[in-house]
Motif scaffolding. Structure first.
Motif, short mmCIF file in Angstrom:
data_model
loop_
_atom_site.label_atom_id
_atom_site.label_comp_id
_atom_site.label_asym_id
_atom_site.label_seq_id
_atom_site.Cartn_x
_atom_site.Cartn_y
_atom_site.Cartn_z
N ILE A 126 0.84 -1.20 0.00
CA ILE A 126 0.00 0.00 0.00
C ILE A 126 0.87 1.25 0.00
O ILE A 126 0.62 2.20 -0.74
CB ILE A 126 -0.95 -0.01 1.22
CG1 ILE A 126 -1.94 -1.18 1.11
CG2 ILE A 126 -1.73 1.31 1.31
CD1 ILE A 126 -2.87 -1.32 2.29
N TRP A 127 1.91 1.24 0.84
CA TRP A 127 2.84 2.38 0.84
C TRP A 127 3.47 2.57 -0.53
O TRP A 127 3.60 3.71 -1.01
CB TRP A 127 3.96 2.14 1.86
CG TRP A 127 3.54 2.20 3.29
CD1 TRP A 127 2.40 2.79 3.79
CD2 TRP A 127 4.22 1.65 4.41
NE1 TRP A 127 2.35 2.63 5.15
CE2 TRP A 127 3.45 1.94 5.56
CE3 TRP A 127 5.40 0.94 4.56
CZ2 TRP A 127 3.83 1.54 6.83
CZ3 TRP A 127 5.78 0.55 5.82
CH2 TRP A 127 5.01 0.85 6.95
N PRO A 156 -9.44 4.62 -8.43
CA PRO A 156 -8.80 3.48 -9.10
C PRO A 156 -7.66 3.92 -10.00
O PRO A 156 -7.75 4.94 -10.68
CB PRO A 156 -9.94 2.87 -9.92
CG PRO A 156 -11.19 3.31 -9.25
CD PRO A 156 -10.90 4.68 -8.70
N ILE A 157 -6.59 3.16 -9.99
CA ILE A 157 -5.49 3.36 -10.94
C ILE A 157 -5.20 2.03 -11.62
O ILE A 157 -5.51 0.96 -11.08
CB ILE A 157 -4.21 3.92 -10.28
CG1 ILE A 157 -3.63 2.90 -9.29
CG2 ILE A 157 -4.48 5.25 -9.61
CD1 ILE A 157 -2.25 3.29 -8.77
N LEU A 158 -4.61 2.09 -12.81
CA LEU A 158 -4.34 0.89 -13.58
C LEU A 158 -2.87 0.91 -14.00
O LEU A 158 -2.49 1.62 -14.94
CB LEU A 158 -5.25 0.85 -14.82
CG LEU A 158 -5.33 -0.47 -15.58
CD1 LEU A 158 -6.00 -1.54 -14.73
CD2 LEU A 158 -6.11 -0.28 -16.88
N VAL A 159 -2.05 0.17 -13.27
CA VAL A 159 -0.61 0.13 -13.52
C VAL A 159 -0.32 -1.00 -14.50
O VAL A 159 -0.76 -2.13 -14.29
CB VAL A 159 0.18 -0.06 -12.22
CG1 VAL A 159 1.68 -0.14 -12.50
CG2 VAL A 159 -0.13 1.06 -11.24
N VAL A 160 0.43 -0.68 -15.56
CA VAL A 160 0.73 -1.67 -16.60
C VAL A 160 2.16 -2.16 -16.44
O VAL A 160 3.10 -1.36 -16.42
CB VAL A 160 0.53 -1.07 -18.01
CG1 VAL A 160 0.80 -2.14 -19.07
CG2 VAL A 160 -0.88 -0.51 -18.15
N LEU A 161 2.33 -3.47 -16.33
CA LEU A 161 3.65 -4.10 -16.25
C LEU A 161 3.90 -4.90 -17.52
O LEU A 161 3.00 -5.61 -17.99
CB LEU A 161 3.75 -5.03 -15.04
CG LEU A 161 3.46 -4.44 -13.65
CD1 LEU A 161 3.63 -5.51 -12.59
CD2 LEU A 161 4.35 -3.25 -13.36
N CYS A 185 3.34 1.76 -17.87
CA CYS A 185 2.54 2.97 -17.65
C CYS A 185 2.15 3.02 -16.18
O CYS A 185 1.60 2.05 -15.66
CB CYS A 185 1.29 2.97 -18.54
SG CYS A 185 0.29 4.45 -18.37
N PRO A 186 2.41 4.13 -15.48
CA PRO A 186 2.09 4.22 -14.05
C PRO A 186 0.59 4.31 -13.78
O PRO A 186 0.16 4.04 -12.67
CB PRO A 186 2.81 5.48 -13.59
CG PRO A 186 2.95 6.30 -14.82
CD PRO A 186 3.11 5.35 -15.95
N ASN A 187 -0.18 4.70 -14.78
CA ASN A 187 -1.64 4.72 -14.61
C ASN A 187 -2.30 4.82 -15.98
O ASN A 187 -2.36 5.88 -16.58
CB ASN A 187 -2.09 5.87 -13.73
CG ASN A 187 -3.57 5.78 -13.37
OD1 ASN A 187 -4.22 4.78 -13.67
ND2 ASN A 187 -4.09 6.81 -12.74
N ALA A 188 -2.82 3.68 -16.46
CA ALA A 188 -3.46 3.62 -17.78
C ALA A 188 -4.96 3.82 -17.70
O ALA A 188 -5.63 3.74 -18.72
CB ALA A 188 -3.15 2.28 -18.44
N ILE A 189 -5.48 4.10 -16.50
CA ILE A 189 -6.93 4.23 -16.37
C ILE A 189 -7.45 5.40 -17.19
O ILE A 189 -8.54 5.36 -17.76
CB ILE A 189 -7.33 4.39 -14.87
CG1 ILE A 189 -8.83 4.10 -14.67
CG2 ILE A 189 -7.00 5.77 -14.34
CD1 ILE A 189 -9.15 2.65 -14.65
N TRP A 223 3.21 5.22 -7.26
CA TRP A 223 2.21 5.30 -8.32
C TRP A 223 1.07 6.26 -7.98
O TRP A 223 0.06 6.31 -8.68
CB TRP A 223 1.67 3.91 -8.64
CG TRP A 223 2.74 2.99 -9.18
CD1 TRP A 223 3.82 3.36 -9.91
CD2 TRP A 223 2.82 1.57 -9.00
NE1 TRP A 223 4.57 2.25 -10.22
CE2 TRP A 223 3.99 1.14 -9.68
CE3 TRP A 223 2.03 0.62 -8.36
CZ2 TRP A 223 4.37 -0.20 -9.71
CZ3 TRP A 223 2.41 -0.71 -8.40
CH2 TRP A 223 3.58 -1.11 -9.07
N LYS A 224 1.23 7.01 -6.88
CA LYS A 224 0.33 8.08 -6.48
C LYS A 224 -1.11 7.61 -6.28
O LYS A 224 -2.06 8.34 -6.56
CB LYS A 224 0.36 9.22 -7.52
CG LYS A 224 1.75 9.71 -7.87
CD LYS A 224 2.54 10.10 -6.63
CE LYS A 224 3.96 10.52 -6.99
NZ LYS A 224 4.80 10.74 -5.79
#
Length: 718
Positions: A421-422, A434-439, A447-451, A428-429
């Motif tokens: 969580i930290w 909701p955020i969507l992190v792409v690996l 992408c740190p947030n693709a949402i 990733w802020k």
């Protein structure tokens, strides 16, 4: 306490209250040789002896045949053999020492010190378990004979030698004594387990500032002394009973046992408080270490994504950490190996609107992506307050969300630890939205947030990387399709037909009435094909619904979006455009699309807005007040310009004149739950840097659940 006659145990005339005096000698002579003994297997055997020997009130009433064979057999353990080979001789010696000194009339304190003299080379937890095992020999033998003496001739003869038949005949009379004995044995076991737990603390996390550990370390000798002294008292009761007969049991015996029970309970409470503080301190150290390991993990290259995924979701192999939304079964992390993985982080408050649109985009991108490029999976990682109590309503809410997802999800939120969580918060802020992190297949962040790009372009944004996001923006222009694509197909048909289109919003019913009537009046006068759509506001759902009710009741000549999900998606996409630009650092004053997005979001916060387009081309992106005044002043002001230059040019020219006089201020509101908040923003009107203010706003009308708001406190360092 009084001295017992006929060779019984002798107690001091007055109890010694100063524990430091009692333990001074044994603490001084405590000199462990450094050999590590895992006494847990031995303790399991001892505990099994006590459990099967235990005779409480109800057992006494049933007589000597009371059995506890239904209890699970825990005595067989791989570590038993080696442990007993190393320590069995010592256990026998302690057992003999207790019996000898008890029958010799030696007081309990002296006997206890003598046992410690035999155990100087062992750690405190080993000392206690060895003494407890020695007592278990005597205690277990007593009750074994009591249980089988009427069915086994050898046991019967042995029982007679130990006076067991006469003792069992008076079982009801002796019941209070046995209850007191069993109560003390139970408390002894509790203290033993706490001391073992204290010695099992990972020493690499223990620091000098850990005062609870220092206090507990100094207190363990006291706990050990009173535990072994209590063991001596219990053993003395059984030894005296089998050698001197049941008649020697007096009320003083029960009082002695009860006093020791009370003493040990206080010791347990104190040790548990200290142990709790130690666990908290160590937990913080371990969490901080795990957080730093996560940061290091994401800074290094990997052959595949499994190390990263295990660190984020679940590192062990003892359970299946994922839930497959298709098969509705638990699975391992293996289906994610060497694939592009989209990690959806959200709280339990993720909306139905968000899930429906995500489902649509997910299915579309899966269906339309080329076979080799479609090797990606979506995983929902629920983020909940790790300190909150997990009750049935929350569990049902979680299961309901999980069942409605056709992709993978973490089996239970408890698998996601504080360090994760930290990490997603700081790196990733993530906060509450909701955020969507792409690996990528190697676990690197694509992408740190693709949402945001999902909301804006849907499946066209596949494979949802930052480079794809940049490419899409390079192709994009300020046009009406950018605002309404994927929301209202009828507007797209109007665009194809080249009609004039008014999109407008606000929460003032009187302004809506006047704006619709004035727009229709001017459209009739200029004979232009005009369509109008009310699309609400970014918040205040109740007020928006009242406006829709007004449109219906007054039969205003305008379209409206009756579904709140359409209104929500319109504003979510618009906000996503701003955050997408911020994420890519495309916030310069020359970015026309960025400036227009900021204008529209600002006008919405000031009360109302309107957008006039002809087909795809946006003519005016304006403020509600300015737009209405422009329409009202058609007659006698810019009517002639409209006849000469056309409606489109004349409307824009007059709007600009009015706007230059009114010059409404721009304002932006960024919720802390949005995550990435810009440090600097320029006004889209005057291009000056805007002031930063803190606003407290009631959001009850938006029905936002802020029960869990992830803090922005920096994680502790090692």
């Amino acid at each position: 306490m009084q001295q017992m006659v006929k060779g019984g145990r002798v107690m001091p005339a007055a109890a010694i209250s100063d524990d430091s005096v009692l333990v001074k000698k044994i603490a001084t002579e405590h000199n462990p040789e450094g050999i590590e003994y895992d006494v847990r297997p031995l303790l399991l055997i001892v505990e099994d002896v006590f459990t099967r020997s235990n005779m409480r009130s109800e057992d006494a009433a049933r007589g000597p045949h009371a059995r506890v064979d239904h209890i699970e057999d825990r005595s067989h353990h791989p570590g038993h053999t080696n442990m007993l080979e190393a320590l069995s001789a010592k256990i026998d010696r302690i057992s003999c020492e207790i019996s000898y000194k008890t029958l010799g009339g030696i007081d309990a304190h002296s006997t206890t010190v003598a046992i410690f003299d035999m155990l100087t080379i062992y750690k405190w937890d080993v000392k206690i378990v060895l003494a407890l095992a020695a007592f278990a020999l005597t205690y277990g033998e007593f009750w074994l004979l009591a249980q089988i003496h009427d069915t086994n001739q050898l046991a019967k003869s042995m029982a007679i030698l130990k006076q067991l038949p006469s003792i069992m005949e008076h079982a009801n009379t002796l019941k209070p004594r046995f209850d007191a004995l069993n109560d003390l044995v139970s408390v002894i076991l509790e203290v033993t387990k706490v001391v073992i737990e204290f010695h099992d603390l990972p020493t690499q996390y223990i620091t000098q500032d850990m005062t609870a550990y220092t206090t507990a370390n100094n207190y363990v000798p006291v706990a050990s002394y009173w535990t072994i002294r209590s063991i001596v008292a219990c053993a003395a009761q059984i030894t005296s009973l089998t050698t001197l007969g049941y008649e020697i049991f007096t009320s003083t015996d029960a009082w002695e046992l009860s006093t020791l029970t009370f003493k040990l309970k206080n010791i347990i409470d104190h040790l548990r408080q200290l142990l709790h503080s130690c666990h908290e301190h160590i937990g913080k150290k371990m969490d901080a270490e795990a957080y730093q390991m996560l940061r290091e993990l994401f800074s290094k290259p990997h052959t595949d994504n499994m190390k990263v995924l295990k660190a984020l979701i679940y590192a062990q192999d003892d359970i299946l950490p994922l839930y497959d939304g298709v098969t509705k079964k638990r699975v391992s992390l293996e289906p994610l190996r060497r694939k592009n993985v989209l990690l959806l982080f959200s709280g339990m408050e993720i909306s139905t609107d968000e899930l429906l649109i995500l489902e649509q985009i997910y299915n579309e991108s899966k269906a339309h992506a080329p076979r080799m490029e479609s090797r990606y999976e979506l995983v929902w990682i629920p983020i909940v307050d790790p300190n909150s109590e997990w009750k049935d309503p929350r569990q049902k809410q979680f299961e309901s969300l999980q069942e409605n997802m056709s992709w993978y999800s973490v089996f239970h939120p408890s698998l996601i630890g504080k360090p994760v969580i930290w990490f997603i918060q700081s790196e990733w802020k993530y906060k509450n939205k909701p955020i969507l992190v792409v690996l990528d297949p190697q676990g690197r962040v694509s992408c740190p947030n693709a949402i945001h790009m999902m909301w804006i372009w849907g499946s066209a944004a596949y494979p949802f990387t930052s480079s794809r996001e940049e490419a899409l923006w390079k192709e994009e222009t300020w046009r009406l399709e950018l605002l309404v694509d994927g929301i209202d197909s009828e507007i797209l048909n109007w665009i194809k037909d080249g009609k004039y289109i008014f999109l407008y919003g606000g929460d003032d019913p009187e302004w809506v009435r006047r704006f619709v009537k004035e727009a229709r009046r001017v459209a009739n006068a200029t004979q232009i094909p005009l369509e109008m759509v009310y699309v609400g506001k970014s918040n205040k759902r109740e007020q928006v619904q009242k406006i829709i009710d007004t449109i219906i009741r007054d039969k205003l000549n305008t379209q409206y979006w009756s579904e709140q999900s359409m209104i929500w998606f319109f504003w979510t996409r618009l906000q996503s455009m701003l955050f997408s630009k911020l994420q890519l650092k495309q916030t310069d004053d020359e970015d026309h699309v960025m400036q227009e997005i900021k204008k529209l979001l600002s006008y919405d916060k000031q009360g109302g807005w309107m957008v006039l387009a002809r087909g795809s081309h946006i003519v005016v992106n304006g403020h509600a007040t300015t737009g209405l005044q422009t329409l009202v002043e058609y007659d006698g002001v810019w009517q002639g310009d409209a006849e000469r230059d056309g409606f489109e040019q004349a409307f824009k020219s007059h709007y600009d004149k009015v706007h230059s006089v009114i010059s409404p201020c721009c304002r932006f509101e960024f919720s802390h739950s949005m995550g990435r908040i810009p440090e600097r923003l320029t006004c889209p009107e005057c291009r000056r840097n805007m002031h930063v203010l803190t606003t407290f706003q009631c959001c009850h009308d938006e029905k936002i659940d802020e029960d869990f708001f992830v803090s922005t406190v920096t994680p502790p360092t090692l």
